[in-house]
Design a protein around this motif. Structure first.
Motif, PDB file in Angstrom:
ATOM      1  N   TYR A  75       0.831  -1.196   0.000  1.00  0.00           N
ATOM      2  CA  TYR A  75       0.000   0.000   0.000  1.00  0.00           C
ATOM      3  C   TYR A  75       0.874   1.257   0.000  1.00  0.00           C
ATOM      4  N   TYR A  76       1.975   1.211   0.726  1.00  0.00           N
ATOM      5  CA  TYR A  76       2.888   2.341   0.727  1.00  0.00           C
ATOM      6  C   TYR A  76       3.561   2.495  -0.639  1.00  0.00           C
ATOM      7  N   VAL A  77       3.856   1.389  -1.270  1.00  0.00           N
ATOM      8  CA  VAL A  77       4.476   1.445  -2.593  1.00  0.00           C
ATOM      9  C   VAL A  77       3.498   2.048  -3.604  1.00  0.00           C
ATOM     10  N   TYR A  78       2.222   1.640  -3.521  1.00  0.00           N
ATOM     11  CA  TYR A  78       1.218   2.214  -4.427  1.00  0.00           C
ATOM     12  C   TYR A  78       1.066   3.715  -4.196  1.00  0.00           C
ATOM     13  N   SER A  79       1.060   4.121  -2.938  1.00  0.00           N
ATOM     14  CA  SER A  79       0.945   5.557  -2.673  1.00  0.00           C
ATOM     15  C   SER A  79       2.182   6.301  -3.175  1.00  0.00           C
ATOM     16  N   PHE A  80       3.347   5.675  -3.055  1.00  0.00           N
ATOM     17  CA  PHE A  80       4.571   6.291  -3.551  1.00  0.00           C
ATOM     18  C   PHE A  80       4.522   6.431  -5.080  1.00  0.00           C
ATOM     19  N   TYR A 125      11.508  -0.314 -12.865  1.00  0.00           N
ATOM     20  CA  TYR A 125      11.960  -0.956 -11.628  1.00  0.00           C
ATOM     21  C   TYR A 125      10.767  -1.531 -10.857  1.00  0.00           C
ATOM     22  N   ALA A 126       9.680  -0.746 -10.741  1.00  0.00           N
ATOM     23  CA  ALA A 126       8.490  -1.222 -10.040  1.00  0.00           C
ATOM     24  C   ALA A 126       7.878  -2.410 -10.763  1.00  0.00           C
ATOM     25  N   TRP A 127       7.882  -2.391 -12.073  1.00  0.00           N
ATOM     26  CA  TRP A 127       7.316  -3.494 -12.843  1.00  0.00           C
ATOM     27  C   TRP A 127       8.155  -4.757 -12.678  1.00  0.00           C
ATOM     28  N   LYS A 128       9.483  -4.624 -12.711  1.00  0.00           N
ATOM     29  CA  LYS A 128      10.370  -5.782 -12.542  1.00  0.00           C
ATOM     30  C   LYS A 128      10.236  -6.386 -11.148  1.00  0.00           C
ATOM     31  N   LYS A 129       9.990  -5.559 -10.135  1.00  0.00           N
ATOM     32  CA  LYS A 129       9.824  -6.051  -8.767  1.00  0.00           C
ATOM     33  C   LYS A 129       8.454  -6.680  -8.545  1.00  0.00           C
TER      34      LYS A 129
END
Length: 135
Positions: A75-80, A125-129
């Motif tokens: 959730y924090y990653v989505y908000s980021f 980077y987000a997609w690869k993770k």
């Protein structure tokens, strides 16, 4: 000659400070409006403290058990990611207006490609993770 020029400078300064006077007056009226609204709310609201009203309440969940709970980090990653793309959208509007001005086309185009490149690297980077998957 000096007297005429001095008079013109005084009139320009008076107009300059008059503009700030108007801004200051609007700020004071705004602060007073908020203060009066808070004071009226404090004076007009009913004050009947009960046990239920004194409990901590958040998001419709009654406070049961400990006050510590785990949340998912995604959730924090989505908000980021949202913040990143909101900043991107905010940056595009002034860029479009500067890009249209004569003499700034090439420079602003290179700057925008660098900015979009950074965003693309972050998205890649987000997609690869695997952050962008809802599983």
């Amino acid at each position: 000659m000096g007297g005429v020029r001095g008079t013109t400078d005084v009139h320009l300064a008076a107009g300059y400070f008059h503009a700030y006077t108007v801004v200051g007056l609007v700020a004071v009226v705004g602060v007073l409006f908020v203060a009066v609204a808070f004071a009226a709310g404090h004076l007009l609201r009913p004050v009947v403290p009960t046990r239920e009203k004194m409990l901590t309440y958040e998001c419709g969940v009654d406070p049961v058990g400990e006050g510590w709970a785990q949340t998912q980090i995604r959730y924090y990653v989505y908000s980021f990611l949202y913040v990143i793309f909101a900043v991107d959208a905010i940056y595009l509007f002034p860029w479009a207006t500067v890009f249209a001005a004569p003499g700034f086309g090439g420079t602003t185009l290179v700057e925008m490609f660098i900015f979009i490149g950074f965003l693309a690297v972050g998205l890649l980077y987000a997609w690869k993770k695997g952050v962008l998957e809802w599983t």
